[in-house]
Every structure is written in C-alpha cells, then in structure tokens.
Enzyme design. Structure first.
Site, PDB file in Angstrom:
ATOM      1  N   LEU A 172      21.610 -61.171  17.299  1.00 44.87           N
ATOM      2  CA  LEU A 172      21.292 -62.086  18.394  1.00 44.87           C
ATOM      3  C   LEU A 172      20.458 -63.262  17.902  1.00 44.87           C
ATOM      4  O   LEU A 172      20.732 -64.417  18.261  1.00 44.87           O
ATOM      5  CB  LEU A 172      20.568 -61.318  19.498  1.00 44.87           C
ATOM      6  N   GLN A 215      22.417 -65.928  16.154  1.00 36.35           N
ATOM      7  CA  GLN A 215      23.185 -66.793  17.042  1.00 36.35           C
ATOM      8  C   GLN A 215      22.282 -67.687  17.883  1.00 36.35           C
ATOM      9  O   GLN A 215      22.634 -68.834  18.177  1.00 36.35           O
ATOM     10  CB  GLN A 215      24.076 -65.947  17.959  1.00 36.35           C
ATOM     11  N   GLU A 216      21.136 -67.175  18.284  1.00 37.45           N
ATOM     12  CA  GLU A 216      20.247 -67.933  19.160  1.00 37.45           C
ATOM     13  C   GLU A 216      19.597 -69.121  18.453  1.00 37.45           C
ATOM     14  O   GLU A 216      19.592 -70.231  18.959  1.00 37.45           O
ATOM     15  CB  GLU A 216      19.142 -67.018  19.710  1.00 37.45           C
ATOM     16  N   SER A 217      19.006 -68.885  17.293  1.00 42.52           N
ATOM     17  CA  SER A 217      18.147 -69.912  16.689  1.00 42.52           C
ATOM     18  C   SER A 217      18.403 -70.154  15.220  1.00 42.52           C
ATOM     19  O   SER A 217      17.820 -71.066  14.641  1.00 42.52           O
ATOM     20  CB  SER A 217      16.675 -69.521  16.852  1.00 42.52           C
ATOM     21  N   TYR A 272      29.371 -66.830  22.423  1.00 45.18           N
ATOM     22  CA  TYR A 272      28.102 -66.155  22.108  1.00 45.18           C
ATOM     23  C   TYR A 272      28.289 -64.646  22.004  1.00 45.18           C
ATOM     24  O   TYR A 272      27.851 -64.009  21.037  1.00 45.18           O
ATOM     25  CB  TYR A 272      27.094 -66.501  23.197  1.00 45.18           C
TER      26      TYR A 272
END
Length: 670
Positions: A513, A516-518, A626
């Site tokens: 996660l 993918q997020e940051s 996502y």
C-alpha cells in the site's frame, strides 16, 4: 547520508556547461559554495517563473551562474518571454544547453509557438532536432507542415492524433482543418470528435470540432449540450445528415445525464428508423457504459443493441467488464476481438480473452490458444501478468537478482549530468522539476535509450540517495531483467515490521500500500490533502488517533515517519477488519472511502464475484488501478519477505454482499 552532504557530493561532481552568449557569463566548474550558496536564487527564480515575473527572472539570472541547476534558471528566464525572443537568442540557448532536458523542453515550447504563428520554414528546420517528441500538438503541426510542403497523405495520422487529444488545442485542430478542406479527412471525423467531447463532458472540444465544418453550427451544438431534451422534443421529421449528427449528440448528452430517458428516446420509432446502425450503436454504447459504471445488472443488455464494430474503445472496455460480471464469456470474446490491436495487446484484455477461450470451449484449439495468450504476458511484473503465471500453474516468486553492478557502471550513472541535476532539484525541494529531468535522462530520448544495465545503475543511484520514487520508477523500465529489491524496496523496515506484528497486520500488505500511496516519499502531499508515507487525510488521522490511543496527537505530526506509520497501519487494520479481512475491499476503501467500497460490493441478491472480476469493475479509474497495484505489490513483497512462493489469487478471494446477519465493525469509519 545527510541532506547537505548529498547536495555537496552532487555539486562537486558536476562539470557543467558550454560557452554561452546570453545573459550569463561563461560558467566555471561549480564548487559547493557556488551551488549551495545560490540555492535560494534558484528557488526565488522558480517562484518568479510560476508567477510570470519576467523582470525579476532577468535580474536574478546572472546570480545563477555556475549553479548545478543553471540550465533550469536559464530556461525559466527565456521561456517566460519566449513570445518576445528572437531566433538568434533562442538558438544560442539551444546550443549552450545542447543535450539537456532544458534544451528539448524549450524547443518543445518554441515549436508550439512557431506552429501557432504558422512559421513553417523555421518549424521545419527545428522539428528534426526535437528529441522528446511526445507532444501531440507538435506532432500535428509537423504533419500539417509536411502536408502543405509535400502534399503527403497524412489524414490517417492526423485523425488518430486528433481523436486521442483530450483537450482543445490549436495544433491538431489546425491539421484537421487543413485535411478537411483538402477533402482528405471526412466530416464524420469531426463529428466523432464532437461525440467524444459530449460523452466526456468537454463541450469546448465538441464546439471546436463542429466549428471546423461550419461556424454557424456551433450555436446549435452549445444549445444541445445545455438542454438535449429541448432539441429532441422539437418536431423533427426527415433527418438530413447534419441533423442526424446533432440528434446523435443530443442522445449522447442525454445518456450522460439521464440513462432512463435516453433509453426511452432510443426506443422511439423515429430514431430507430432514421439513425444509422453506426449512430445508434454509439449511443447504445454510451448507455451501456453508464449502466456498467453504475454496476447495473442489465448493463450488458444495453450493449446488445449495438454492433461491436461500431463501438468506441471505451465502450468495448466497459462491455467486457459488464460481460465479466454477468459471466457472459462469449461476449468477452466478441468484445475483445473487436478492440483495436494496440488495446487488445494490453495484459488486461489478453488475460480475460484467454480466460474466455477456456470458459467458452467448444473448439479443440481453444486451450492451446489460451495457454499461448497466458504465456505472452506471464511474469511477476503486474496484476494480470501474475494471474497469468498462476493460470499456467506457476507460483509467483522473486526472480534471481541480476549480476552485481560494476564500479564503472555505477560511476557512469553518478557522472550523468541530467541525473545529477534531477537529484539536486529533488533534494532542494523542486520535486516536479527534478522528476521531469530525471525521467528524461533515463528515457528513450537519446538514440536507443539506456540499456537495462544502465537503468539498473541509475535506479541504484536513486536508491542509494533514498529517492525511492525514482529508484522504483527507473528500475521498472528494464525490459529483460528485474531487480526485485530495487522495484520493491523496504525503507523503514524495522518500524514497519514491528508495527505490523504488533497489530497483526501483514507487513507485505502495508508495504504494498505504501509503495502505491507515496512511493516512500516522507512529505508526500496529495491534491486532496492526504499526507505522509501512508497518505492519511487530516480527519481520518484524528479519528484513528483516538481509536488507537494516541491521545496527544497533533495534526502537524502526520508527516512524522513513526506517527504516520502508526496511524496509517492502525486505520488499515480497522478497515480490513471491517471488511472481514478482504484485501481488495479494504484497499478500495483506503483509496476511495469505506462507503464507496461497501456500495461496490453489492446488495443482497447480487452475485458473489471472483475478486479479479470485481476489481476490474470498480467504477473509478484511479481506485481500480490502485486495488490491482496494491494487491500485486503485496504479493511481490510477500515473496521477498518470506522467500517463499506466493499466490495472488489466494489474496484476492471472492467479493460479494455482506453476509446476512453479519453486522459491520466500525460503521463510523471515515
């Protein structure tokens, strides 16, 4: 390595610039003092450029002499007044900074200006030197110049570029207008462009396209967009070609605002008899797409009114998704077969076409054809590539690490001026500029591009400097080798593993996660206000802090590494528990909000779906991408962390309505 030490090493390594004939004197090899002492000048110039302060840029430019980012300073100053600069000054800049991103960026800007001015002689002289060549408007200007000078048949290329252009622009519109006037581009192409404008809520795009046919028709187009019902309610009898196109636009617009009303209109005899099959198919394609995006049970039935060969690519994509939800595998085959070749080769549709071949069966060659399709994409590189591996009976494992990079290979990356400038800009706080220059330097703009070994070396340079997003992005560009440790780095490993174990959360899921997020950017900020490694919204942070017992939490702490990990993992655990351990549902909830994820899982009576089918039908483009990437990342991180084969299918499971009698945990999840 500390921030200042990193900047020092990059600055000392830089040997910059050719002789200059502009506002800067001939540069000297920069020292640490020459660069870091003038960082504030570069930052001031960046702000002045964004504000359009031409005079301030010219005043500050001499102070940027010898700085690592001098090419950026010079670009900002000249680009801000490009409309007033003469060819001699522009060419002096291009010669001085030859081979740099800034040279190509300014030439891009200049070519757009030359095209707008219709200065084809200068445009044609400069265009062959343009390396970036990914600007559709510039390509369209080049085709227009070629057609005017040689009479070449460029209609097909212009049509492809124009229909793909999502915004209003002068370049492709000018090329299309020329081809329309020459009779080489059919008027139907302009109407197709108008349909795309109406369907995607871009009325200016539609008005521009129709205006190329006749300026007087633009008023009608704008009125139809504002009120399609009023136009359709007029007593229209025999439809002339133009009226039929306007009716089609009105029906498309109505389908975007009221699907039921659009279906009622399409069932009226006058439209069924007077519109062509192509026109009716497009409208039914829009209706089907809207219904499919709303996850309506009968969405596939609406597509049945259309013929696949008349549907736009986006309609075909949503038809496949609707067919997957309905278990209509023969329709999956039909719709993927109708896709343009480039779209059909996307791993998504390769995978589902192979699955459809196996599901439909009936032909002895089907299993072999399906296996060949799976083989063509099978790898650990992405979601459908991993699923293809599993269809072939192969587990997902970390590939062998490539041969270690040599000192010479690493030195070549360190001595690349574009990479040095990219790193320096990022570490100064000019992330957007640094990323653009870095991407350009590792891209294929030079002849042949970088080899896989050169890409691995560049990626390692970014990894060593803890610029994780460039580390990952660059490593992902390799074609024949994969370095999993570069592609799936694990910064802050002790903190993540310790926190994950403490709350009984899979650390591979956490890393999947965060990646993918940051991309592990500590101070990442989203456009909607999410912050830090795990991109937590302020309200979510406050709610979660109370839930997990962080009573002294302050909003400004959200970008602190350990606080962000604690709150982000705490929230993820609560979301995962709320969705009964379903990783796909929890990932969708983390991205788009729990209420949307609940709605997308369906209501009582809705089918239980294979999670890959459910994920492919997520209505939001961002969230769909996502979910697939987080689950794919998670599987690869698990392979790295455990050293054992992994299954993406096992993590996906199935998705369906909440089980009867099962009350939802944490119904107040933000």
């Amino acid at each position: 390595m500390q921030f200042q030490a990193i900047l020092t090493s990059i600055a000392l390594a830089a040997g910059l610039m050719l002789p200059h004939t502009g506002a800067l004197a001939a540069p000297k090899t920069p020292t640490r003092a020459a660069s870091s002492a003038n960082d504030s000048v570069i930052l001031d110039m960046n702000q002045a450029y964004k504000k359009g302060e031409r005079r301030r840029l010219s005043t500050l430019l001499p102070q940027a002499q010898g700085h690592v980012l001098e090419p950026w300073a010079a670009y900002w100053e000249l680009a801000s007044r490009l409309d007033e600069a003469g060819p001699t000054e522009i060419r002096a800049f291009l010669e001085r900074y030859a081979g740099t991103y800034q040279e190509d960026r300014l030439r891009n800007d200049w070519l757009l200006l030359l095209g707008k001015r219709r200065d084809w002689a200068t445009f044609s002289a400069e265009y062959p030197k343009f390396r970036m060549n990914d600007d559709r408007a510039v390509k369209c200007y080049a085709l227009l110049a070629e057609a005017q000078s040689t009479g070449a048949d460029v209609a097909a290329q212009v049509q492809e570029l124009w229909l793909a252009q999502k915004e209003v622009d002068d370049g492709c519109a000018a090329a299309a207008e020329h081809q329309l006037e020459a009779g080489k581009l059919k008027a139907h192409t302009a109407w197709l462009r108008a349909r795309l404008g109406f369907e995607n809520e871009r009325p200016r795009m539609a008005a521009q396209a129709v205006g190329l046919l006749n300026d007087e028709w633009v008023t009608s187009v704008n009125a139809i967009y504002a009120n399609p019902v009023r136009f359709l309610d007029d007593k229209i009898t025999a439809l002339r070609p133009r009226t039929k196109e306007l009716v089609t636009l009105a029906l498309i617009r109505l389908a975007g605002t009221d699907v039921t009303a659009a279906m009622d209109e399409m069932n009226k005899m006058r439209w069924r008899t007077q519109l062509t099959q192509e026109e009716r198919s497009w409208v039914w394609g829009v209706i089907g797409k809207r219904a499919a995006r709303r996850l309506q049970e009968g969405a596939l039935n609406y597509f049945a009114h259309a013929q696949d060969q008349h549907l736009h690519s986006d309609h075909l994509i949503w038809k496949v998704r609707a067919a997957l939800r309905a278990g209509a595998w023969s329709e999956v085959l039909n719709a993927t077969a109708a896709m343009p070749e480039t779209l059909r080769q996307d791993p998504t549709w390769v995978y589902w076409r192979a699955r459809a071949l196996l599901a439909v069966g009936g032909k002895p060659e089907a299993p072999g054809q399906a296996r060949a399709l799976f083989e063509s994409i099978a790898s650990p590189r992405g979601f459908y590539e991993q699923l293809a591996l599993e269809e072939l009976g192969r587990p997902i494992i970390a590939p062998p690490k490539p041969e270690a990079l040599s000192a010479a290979e690493l030195d070549t990356a360190r001595n690349n001026p574009g990479l040095r400038r990219g790193l320096y800009a990022i570490q100064m706080g000019l992330r957007a500029e640094g990323v653009r220059e870095w991407n350009y330097s590792v891209g294929a703009h030079q002849r042949g591009g970088l080899s896989d070994r050169e890409l691995l070396a560049a990626a390692q340079l970014a990894c060593d400097q803890q610029i994780w997003d460039r580390c990952i992005n660059t490593s992902e560009r390799t074609r024949s080798v994969i370095d999993f440790e570069q592609r799936f780095p694990m910064p802050f490993k002790q903190a993540v593993l310790q926190r994950s174990k403490q709350i009984e959360l899979d650390p591979a899921y956490v890393y999947g996660l965060i990646r993918q997020e940051s991309r592990f950017i500590m101070d990442a900020q989203s456009s909607v206000g999410a912050s830090g490694l795990m991109q937590v919204m302020p309200a979510t942070a406050r709610w979660t802090a109370k839930r997990i017992g962080l009573t002294d939490f302050k909003p400004q702490q959200i970008t602190d590494r350990d606080t962000n990990i604690a709150i982000g993992t705490g929230y993820l655990k609560l979301v995962l528990d709320s969705f009964e351990g379903s990783m796909p549902l929890a990932a969708a909830a983390y991205n788009a909000g729990p209420s949307r994820s609940r709605a997308w899982r369906g209501q009582d009576g809705d089918p239980v779906l294979e999670a890959a089918i459910w994920a492919e039908n997520v209505p939001f483009n961002e969230t769909r991408d996502y979910v697939k990437k987080v689950l794919s990342n998670t599987t690869n991180y698990a392979a790295l962390i455990t050293g054992r084969p992994q299954s993406l299918k096992a993590r996906l499971g199935q998705v369906g309505p909440q089980r009867a009698g099962k009350s939802e945990t944490y119904e107040d999840l933000p």
